[in-house]
Each structure stands twice: as C-alpha cells, then as structure tokens.
Enzyme design. Structure first.
Site, PDB file in Angstrom:
ATOM      1  N   ASP A  53      65.015  32.077  87.147  1.00  0.00           N
ATOM      2  CA  ASP A  53      63.832  32.379  87.948  1.00  0.00           C
ATOM      3  C   ASP A  53      63.997  33.765  88.561  1.00  0.00           C
ATOM      4  O   ASP A  53      64.878  33.992  89.376  1.00  0.00           O
ATOM      5  CB  ASP A  53      63.687  31.316  89.049  1.00  0.00           C
ATOM      6  CG  ASP A  53      62.527  31.624  89.979  1.00  0.00           C
ATOM      7  OD1 ASP A  53      61.710  32.500  89.629  1.00  0.00           O
ATOM      8  OD2 ASP A  53      62.455  30.999  91.043  1.00  0.00           O
ATOM      9  N   ASP A 363      52.084  78.052  43.033  1.00  0.00           N
ATOM     10  CA  ASP A 363      51.755  77.642  44.398  1.00  0.00           C
ATOM     11  C   ASP A 363      50.363  78.133  44.771  1.00  0.00           C
ATOM     12  O   ASP A 363      49.562  78.509  43.906  1.00  0.00           O
ATOM     13  CB  ASP A 363      52.865  78.174  45.343  1.00  0.00           C
ATOM     14  CG  ASP A 363      53.055  77.307  46.573  1.00  0.00           C
ATOM     15  OD1 ASP A 363      52.196  77.377  47.474  1.00  0.00           O
ATOM     16  OD2 ASP A 363      54.045  76.546  46.633  1.00  0.00           O
ATOM     17  N   ASP A 364      50.093  78.170  46.037  1.00  0.00           N
ATOM     18  CA  ASP A 364      48.804  78.594  46.602  1.00  0.00           C
ATOM     19  C   ASP A 364      48.340  79.917  45.977  1.00  0.00           C
ATOM     20  O   ASP A 364      49.159  80.757  45.603  1.00  0.00           O
ATOM     21  CB  ASP A 364      49.026  78.769  48.116  1.00  0.00           C
ATOM     22  CG  ASP A 364      47.738  78.766  48.892  1.00  0.00           C
ATOM     23  OD1 ASP A 364      46.672  78.779  48.264  1.00  0.00           O
ATOM     24  OD2 ASP A 364      47.816  78.741  50.128  1.00  0.00           O
ATOM     25  N   ARG A 440      44.484  77.130  60.642  1.00  0.00           N
ATOM     26  CA  ARG A 440      44.688  78.002  59.472  1.00  0.00           C
ATOM     27  C   ARG A 440      43.337  78.312  58.799  1.00  0.00           C
ATOM     28  O   ARG A 440      43.208  78.297  57.588  1.00  0.00           O
ATOM     29  CB  ARG A 440      45.630  77.347  58.459  1.00  0.00           C
ATOM     30  CG  ARG A 440      46.406  78.360  57.625  1.00  0.00           C
ATOM     31  CD  ARG A 440      47.021  77.741  56.383  1.00  0.00           C
ATOM     32  NE  ARG A 440      48.025  78.629  55.812  1.00  0.00           N
ATOM     33  CZ  ARG A 440      48.498  78.524  54.578  1.00  0.00           C
ATOM     34  NH1 ARG A 440      48.082  77.577  53.773  1.00  0.00           N
ATOM     35  NH2 ARG A 440      49.405  79.356  54.137  1.00  0.00           N
ATOM     36  N   LYS A 473      52.310  69.900  43.643  1.00  0.00           N
ATOM     37  CA  LYS A 473      52.813  70.058  45.011  1.00  0.00           C
ATOM     38  C   LYS A 473      51.617  69.834  45.931  1.00  0.00           C
ATOM     39  O   LYS A 473      50.655  70.601  45.893  1.00  0.00           O
ATOM     40  CB  LYS A 473      53.405  71.461  45.206  1.00  0.00           C
ATOM     41  CG  LYS A 473      53.883  71.723  46.628  1.00  0.00           C
ATOM     42  CD  LYS A 473      54.551  73.089  46.730  1.00  0.00           C
ATOM     43  CE  LYS A 473      54.876  73.462  48.166  1.00  0.00           C
ATOM     44  NZ  LYS A 473      55.347  74.833  48.297  1.00  0.00           N
ATOM     45  N   TRP A 474      51.683  68.770  46.724  1.00  0.00           N
ATOM     46  CA  TRP A 474      50.554  68.366  47.585  1.00  0.00           C
ATOM     47  C   TRP A 474      50.862  68.831  49.002  1.00  0.00           C
ATOM     48  O   TRP A 474      51.747  68.293  49.646  1.00  0.00           O
ATOM     49  CB  TRP A 474      50.418  66.850  47.493  1.00  0.00           C
ATOM     50  CG  TRP A 474      49.408  66.199  48.387  1.00  0.00           C
ATOM     51  CD1 TRP A 474      49.033  66.552  49.641  1.00  0.00           C
ATOM     52  CD2 TRP A 474      48.641  65.032  48.073  1.00  0.00           C
ATOM     53  NE1 TRP A 474      48.100  65.691  50.137  1.00  0.00           N
ATOM     54  CE2 TRP A 474      47.836  64.744  49.193  1.00  0.00           C
ATOM     55  CE3 TRP A 474      48.564  64.192  46.963  1.00  0.00           C
ATOM     56  CZ2 TRP A 474      46.972  63.648  49.240  1.00  0.00           C
ATOM     57  CZ3 TRP A 474      47.711  63.102  47.006  1.00  0.00           C
ATOM     58  CH2 TRP A 474      46.916  62.836  48.136  1.00  0.00           C
ATOM     59  N   ASP A 475      50.109  69.794  49.466  1.00  0.00           N
ATOM     60  CA  ASP A 475      50.371  70.427  50.762  1.00  0.00           C
ATOM     61  C   ASP A 475      49.352  69.955  51.794  1.00  0.00           C
ATOM     62  O   ASP A 475      48.264  69.463  51.454  1.00  0.00           O
ATOM     63  CB  ASP A 475      50.267  71.959  50.560  1.00  0.00           C
ATOM     64  CG  ASP A 475      51.058  72.754  51.577  1.00  0.00           C
ATOM     65  OD1 ASP A 475      51.494  72.178  52.592  1.00  0.00           O
ATOM     66  OD2 ASP A 475      51.222  73.973  51.366  1.00  0.00           O
ATOM     67  N   MET A 476      49.663  70.129  53.066  1.00  0.00           N
ATOM     68  CA  MET A 476      48.719  69.853  54.169  1.00  0.00           C
ATOM     69  C   MET A 476      49.095  70.812  55.291  1.00  0.00           C
ATOM     70  O   MET A 476      50.162  70.682  55.873  1.00  0.00           O
ATOM     71  CB  MET A 476      48.889  68.411  54.626  1.00  0.00           C
ATOM     72  CG  MET A 476      47.903  68.001  55.694  1.00  0.00           C
ATOM     73  SD  MET A 476      48.628  66.991  56.968  1.00  0.00           S
ATOM     74  CE  MET A 476      47.167  66.371  57.772  1.00  0.00           C
ATOM     75  N   ASN A 477      48.219  71.768  55.570  1.00  0.00           N
ATOM     76  CA  ASN A 477      48.642  72.872  56.435  1.00  0.00           C
ATOM     77  C   ASN A 477      48.041  72.899  57.828  1.00  0.00           C
ATOM     78  O   ASN A 477      47.965  73.965  58.443  1.00  0.00           O
ATOM     79  CB  ASN A 477      48.381  74.198  55.727  1.00  0.00           C
ATOM     80  CG  ASN A 477      49.452  74.448  54.677  1.00  0.00           C
ATOM     81  OD1 ASN A 477      50.632  74.501  54.985  1.00  0.00           O
ATOM     82  ND2 ASN A 477      49.048  74.547  53.426  1.00  0.00           N
ATOM     83  N   ASP A 545      59.668  75.214  55.446  1.00  0.00           N
ATOM     84  CA  ASP A 545      59.396  76.571  54.962  1.00  0.00           C
ATOM     85  C   ASP A 545      60.527  77.508  55.345  1.00  0.00           C
ATOM     86  O   ASP A 545      60.544  78.665  54.923  1.00  0.00           O
ATOM     87  CB  ASP A 545      58.081  77.093  55.547  1.00  0.00           C
ATOM     88  CG  ASP A 545      56.903  76.699  54.674  1.00  0.00           C
ATOM     89  OD1 ASP A 545      57.127  76.187  53.566  1.00  0.00           O
ATOM     90  OD2 ASP A 545      55.752  76.899  55.103  1.00  0.00           O
TER      91      ASP A 545
HETATM   92  C1  DGJ Z   1      52.952  75.807  53.201  1.00  0.00           C
HETATM   93  C2  DGJ Z   1      54.057  75.374  52.280  1.00  0.00           C
HETATM   94  O1  DGJ Z   1      55.097  74.822  53.014  1.00  0.00           O
HETATM   95  C3  DGJ Z   1      54.519  76.559  51.458  1.00  0.00           C
HETATM   96  O2  DGJ Z   1      55.596  76.182  50.651  1.00  0.00           O
HETATM   97  C4  DGJ Z   1      53.383  77.062  50.641  1.00  0.00           C
HETATM   98  O3  DGJ Z   1      52.999  76.098  49.692  1.00  0.00           O
HETATM   99  C5  DGJ Z   1      52.216  77.423  51.543  1.00  0.00           C
HETATM  100  N1  DGJ Z   1      51.859  76.348  52.416  1.00  0.00           N
HETATM  101  C6  DGJ Z   1      51.014  77.821  50.741  1.00  0.00           C
HETATM  102  O4  DGJ Z   1      49.932  78.068  51.517  1.00  0.00           O
END
Ligand code: DGJ
Length: 729
Positions: A53, A363-364, A440, A473-477, A545
C-alpha cells in the site's frame, strides 16, 4: 520457444540466450516479470514481487484492497486513468470523452507462422505469441504480439487495437511496447546528431523524470535522434556487463523513453510519437503499431550490437540479397555534383570500369531543370541538354563496360516549377491558408494520398524500366514541417506523420514487387533516415554525407551500435574533403570505408595513374574481405573521440579469420606506439597477422594487443588481416 503455464498463468518466451516472462494476475492485468539472461521455463518469480500500500497510488476499479495499485506494478501494456501515474502505453478517447481504459486478459494464441503486419516493415520468422485483452465497458480489444526466435537474443513486440465500441474512438497514444524494470541504476546510450554528424553515442545516467528520445514533428526518424537506445548498467562497457537495446522498426516520428519513478523503478516505452498524433478509429477498424525489437546481452554494448546485427541481417534485410556480394559502387555525386554532361559521365564510367567496380550510380542532376538544388523534382524526365541520348545511352555505356547502372531519385518531393506541381498544386503537404514551408527549396508530396503514391510509382517504374537501372538511390532531403495533408479531412490531420510513412512504405513495397532484383539504397541528406523500417526495403543506407575519413570513423562507430556494417554504405571521396577541408591518405579513406558496403564518390578522371591503380588494388582487396562485411561479427576496438584512434574487427563466425581496420587520429611528437587490443578471436587459437608476421594467441591479442606501426603522421590507416594457424591434429 513459447510456453504458457496454466498453474501460475505465466508466459515464458525463450530466445537463444534470453528469457522474457510475464503473467496474468488475479485481476487479469498482465504483469511483467522479467527480461534478461535466460531462466528456466517454470521458474516461479512470484517471490520477488509483493504489492504494497503506497499512499497516493490509487486502487483501480475492482481492487480488493489498498495494496492493489497499478502505480507500483510492473506492467506489460499500461493504459491511462486507472491510478498508474507513469506514462501509459495506450491513451484512447472514447465517444463520451473519457480517456480511461481498463484492459484485462481474455485469451491467447501462439502463431507458428508470423502473420505480417499489413503495410508495415517487420522482422521475419520466429514464433509469435498473441495475447488478447479486452475492455468490455468500451468495446476495446487489444492484441499484444511477442515474437521470439530460437537463434536470436531478441523479442519483437507490437500491438493492435480494435474498436468494437459501436462508435468512433480517438487513439491519442499507442506504443509498440512498454517494459518496467525494478530499478533505475542504468545509463541510457542514445544516438544523437545532425546532418553530416549523425549518430554520436551519448551516455548519461538515468535520473528522476522522463528522458525521451524522439524525432517528433519531423515526420522522419531523422538525423537528430535515432529510433534506438540502449540501457546499460553503470559498470557495463564495450565487452562486458548487462546491456539492453530497444529499436523501432519504424521510419517516422517516433518516441522512445525511460522514466524513473518515485519508487526508483524504470519504465521504458517506445513507438509512434504521441506529439501531434491522434488517430480516428471508426467502429470495426483496427490500428496496428510498428514493431519494436528488444535485445539483451550480458556481453556489454558490443554483445548488444551483435545481437541487433544478427537480427537485422538474418530476419529484416531483404533476404533476396543476403549472401550475394554487395556491389562496389562508383557514385557521381561528389565527382560532379550537378555539373556534368554525357561525355563527362562516359569518362567517369570508363574510369570506374578500370577500378573493377560493379555499379555506376548517376546521382542528382540527371533530370530537367536540375542544374542546382532549386528545382526539377517531381517530373523525372532526363535532361536532354546534358544527356542527348537520354539515360538509355548512359546505361548502355555502363553495360558495355561491364557495369550495372544505378539512378538517384527523391520520390517524396516536388519542386514548384515542375509540371507535376502545376497540374496538382494540392498534392503536397501544406496548409491551404498559408504559404508552404519550403526546405531545400522543395515541398513534400502528400504521401497520405494513395493517388500521389501511385503517380510517383508510375513515373519511377517507367524510368527504371526504360533506362535498365538495376540500382536506385532513394533520397529524402528535408523533414516534414507543415503537417497538413489536403487529401485528409480536418479530423484526420493528426494522422499525417504516420500516414505519410505508410505511403513511403507502400511505394517501396510496390517497387519491390515490380522489380524484385532492384537494389535500393536508402538515403536522407546523408543518414537522416537510417532505421530498421527502411532496412526492411533497402539492403543498405548511405550513412552520412560526411565522407571525411576521420569524422566518418566516429559516425560509423555510433551507427554500428544498432546497425550491421553491411547495411552502412561508405565511400572513398576526394581530398581535401569537400566538407571539412581535411586531407587524409587514400589508404586511410579506404580502410575506414572498407568496413562497410563499399564504393567511391570522387572524380576518378582527376586522379593520377598511380592513384587509379591503387583504387583497382583496393577493389580487389575489398572483394577478399567483403564476406566478412556481409556476415562477420563486428567488434569495436577503439573509438576516435575516446582513444584517439578508430578500429573495428570483423571476425568470421568460426573465428578462423578476421579483418581489422580503421584510422589513427592526429599524431603527437615523441609518443609511444599505440597498442590495439583485438577482441572477438578464439582465445585458445593462435593467429598470424599478415602485415606484421606476428603469431600470437587470441588471448594474448585480446589482453595485450598488437603494437601499431609508429605514428609518423596524422590519420594513418589501420589494416590487419588475421588467419588462425591450422589446429594440431
Ligand atoms: C543528399 C545525399 O546524401 C547526397 O549523397 C546526394 O545524393 C545529394 N543529396 C543529392 O542532392
């Protein structure tokens, strides 16, 4: 193995070396009893639990006496409003506005085959226990899932809530797991960071209150805190002592927490972040949480990491790539950024082929309106000014040179100057009454909307097919910010962060179904979405990066606390490094990157003949140790910020050979040679070190260590190959 003993109403979940035990009490509450080193099935643990308790600890509805309080009980899945003042794992608002749920045991089932959670990444295999609880007053059904494996030191948990109330419910919080520990004499180790400085381990003692690790509001697991943390005893170090690890198989806004209570106990919890989250659950509908993996090792942080590595490697990473050599990649990003044309790429591809690499990744910058990072996202059609023969010509050139072709996408984003945005301005996340929040210079597509996901899928599939890309390579910035999805009604806006991630998973799933051999590498502005959720679809993720070998060493060290080397991609880049301006020897850049999924990221055409020949030798050397990167056991030997040197060993399972690599830090005048202790070998066997000719026992190498060559300059490579001497008959 899962065993239920009716006499004590106790569940025993037995892993390789761990046990997880809980019981149903007289009131139907699920009482957590134990998680840790393996105990025998049938071990009765009631002797160490006594209800007392405690003033101000309320007694729940139906409690027979004042000792029956949930506030001091160890619970499997605490809910709100019944007198437990710690954080609930479940918080639901019912139609009448009440937030009190009272879930009691109803039944259980053991699934020999796992029923995968629909639309969510998950750990494969094992045996699953499903425990059903009910709140009859409000028509709630909760299933708790526990998966255990004979060959892993892990328990994988998740939960499912079903609404049978006849009306709508609002789920305000639902964790993947909750776990109570009898004391709080632990340190937490989290992985903290920012872009280009991801996953720095930070160790702190638990104290009163709640320590939360969360990426809330970013809509992504993020660079900030990783969906993982460890709980270790004060005396635990790299090689010895109790270490628990908690990791979410989830890539969205998450929360993991450790809460020290008034009575010095500790509650650990994790799942989808409840910050700006709620989910409208209609009658008859269910909500399933992401999975969480709980591991335990008494072999220190190193043992915990190896338990995670084995789990992810064997039960999570896409199995169709396991055991197959990882492609050595040459990536165009740091070689050319946005500034290239077909001729430049041909030259780069020719040079890549000379090194013996497997894949060239464009790449990009390959699509229209993309000469900088201000536009072009969303349409995904090749820039014919830069590439008059389109992607097909680049891809064909790769094939002629014996290379596979890879391509960069940023599927979740759109630029305002794209056709996609002009046609569908309402297909991105933004509050219709305000201007969008840009990151960005781009907007986030509304992945809560299946039509958006389907359109992105069609566009990507078309490009992949026509270009013959076998690698993406699938990126997301950027992170999410304006959490408003035009596709959802007002009452569902707090579902945005989770629905968004479900949309990401559904796109990854569709691409995988359509292109089963497509190798996808995850990326998010470096390693901003490095989590077990993504690893279910992507066999590897770009770690950061930051390719400066000395800083990368620290990032790899931290990342390896939870994730295996084979999942971390690492490239040799140019010097002076583009981010730090630091110059490190080519051999050291190789040595650091060779501990991971390997590649290059520099203008090969700008290298001297000797340097190019050195690259070809590196690729050949990497092929020799690649099986250790794939499946060897990782032993962290030295940490740059602690030891002034980074080194790790990859040891074969049979302990017959090992690869030790890393980099030294800045040197000082007149210092003694550094000694490196090598763990993970067989104490009783003798090993020959190829580079030095030394022969010593595993025990001597572990306790005394090897002398490294004299430090004549900064950032020298560490690279040693060890072979066990044949055993005497
Ligand atoms: C961020 C990634 O980490 C880099 O390797 C490169 O692909 C750039 N974006 C391209 O915009």
């Amino acid at each position: 193995m899962i065993v239920y003993l009716e006499k004590t109403r106790t569940f025993y979940l037995q892993g390789k070396h761990v046990s997880y035990i809980f019981a149903v009490d007289a009131y139907g509450h699920l009482r957590h009893l134990y998680f840790g080193e393996q105990l025998a099935v049938g071990e009765d643990l009631s002797f160490c639990f006594r209800d007392e308790d405690k003033g101000f600890s309320g007694n729940f509805d139906g409690a027979k006496d004042r000792t029956a309080s949930l506030d001091t009980a160890f619970l499997e899945f605490p809910s709100a409003g019944m007198g437990d003042y710690r954080r609930p794992a479940l918080l639901v608002m019912t139609q009448d506005g009440a937030r009190q749920t009272d879930l009691r045991f109803s039944s259980f089932a053991v699934h020999r085959e796992k029923v995968p959670p629909e639309g969510l990444p998950h750990v494969r295999g094992g045996e699953t226990l499903e425990v059903m609880l009910r709140d009859d007053m409000y028509g709630l059904e909760l299933s708790l899932f526990y998966t255990v494996f004979d060959d892993q030191d892990a328990v994988v948990r998740s939960a499912k809530l079903v609404n049978r109330s006849g009306g709508d419910l609002r789920v305000q919080k639902i964790s993947s797991f909750s776990l109570d520990f009898p004391d709080a004499s632990y340190d937490t180790v989290c992985l903290y960071g920012r872009p280009c400085c991801e996953r720095m381990p930070v160790r702190e003692a638990c104290g009163p209150g709640i320590r939360e690790f969360s990426s809330a509001l970013r809509g992504s697991s993020s660079h900030y805190l990783n969906p993982f943390f460890a709980l270790v005893r004060r005396e635990t170090d790299e090689n010895a002592g109790d270490a628990y690890g908690f990791a979410l198989v989830y890539s969205g806004a998450f929360s993991l927490s450790a809460e020290m209570t008034s009575y010095g106990t500790l509650r650990v919890q994790g799942g989808i972040s409840d910050c700006d989250f709620s989910w409208l659950l209609k009658d008859g509908q269910s909500f399933r949480t992401p999975e969480a993996a709980l591991v335990f090792s008494c072999g220190g942080l190193g043992g915990m990491s190896r338990a995670f590595h084995a789990l992810w490697r064997e039960k999570l990473l896409p199995s169709r790539f396991s055991g197959k050599p990882r492609p050595v990649v040459v990536n165009s990003w740091e070689a050319a950024y946005f500034d290239f044309n077909a001729q430049k790429l041909f030259a780069l591809i020719d040079a890549a082929a000379e090194t013996g690499a497997d894949t060239f990744v464009l790449d990009d910058g390959w699509f229209e309106f993309r000469n900088n990072d201000c536009g072009g996202l969303g349409d995904w059609s090749a820039d014919r000014t830069k590439l008059p023969g389109g992607l097909e010509e680049i891809s064909a050139h790769c094939r002629e040179r014996g290379l596979a072709f890879g391509l960069w996408f940023e599927p979740e984003m759109v630029s305002e100057d794209s056709r996609l945005y002009r046609e569908h301005p309402d297909w991105c996340l933004k509050n219709p009454r305000r201007g969008p929040v840009r990151g960005r210079a781009q907007l986030v597509l509304d992945f809560c909307n299946p039509e958006v996901v389907a359109t992105v899928y069609d566009k990507m599939a078309r490009v992949i097919e026509s270009s013959g890309a076998t690698y993406v390579k699938w990126d997301m910035n950027r992170y999410l910010a304006d959490l408003y999805a035009p596709s959802l009604p007002p009452e569902r806006q707090q579902e945005v962060q989770h629905r968004y991630v479900l949309g990401v998973y559904s796109l990854a799933e569709r691409l995988t179904q359509r292109f089963p051999d497509l190798f996808m590498e995850g990326c998010s502005g470096g390693g901003g979405r490095f989590d077990a959720g993504m690893l279910f679809y992507f066999p590897q993720i770009w770690t950061s990066d930051n390719t400066d070998a000395s800083e990368r060493a620290e990032i790899q060290y931290g990342t390896s606390l939870c994730y295996p080397p084979v999942a971390m991609s690492a490239h040799v880049s140019a010097c002076p490094n583009h981010l730090t301006g630091r110059t490190t020897p080519l051999a050291s850049r190789y040595s650091v990157a060779s501990l991971c999924a390997f590649g290059y990221e520099l203008d090969l055409c700008a290298l001297s003949r000797e340097e190019r020949a050195a690259l070809a030798r590196q690729v050949a050397a990497y092929r020799e140790i690649e099986p250790l990167v794939q499946g060897g056991e990782l032993y962290r030997l030295a940490q740059m910020c602690r030891d002034g040197l980074y080194a790790a060993a990859l040891v074969s399972h049979d302990k017959t050979h090992a690869y030790v690599a890393g980099i030294t830090g800045q040197t000082n005048a007149n210092v003694l040679q550094k000694r490196l202790k090598i763990c993970g070998l067989d104490d009783a066997r003798r090993y020959r070190v190829r580079e030095t000719g030394t022969v010593a026992s595993g025990r001597a190498l572990r306790t005394m260590g090897l002398l490294l060559p004299p430090l004549r300059s900064d950032f020298m490579p560490v690279e040693l190959h060890l072979e066990a001497e044949p055993e005497k008959a």
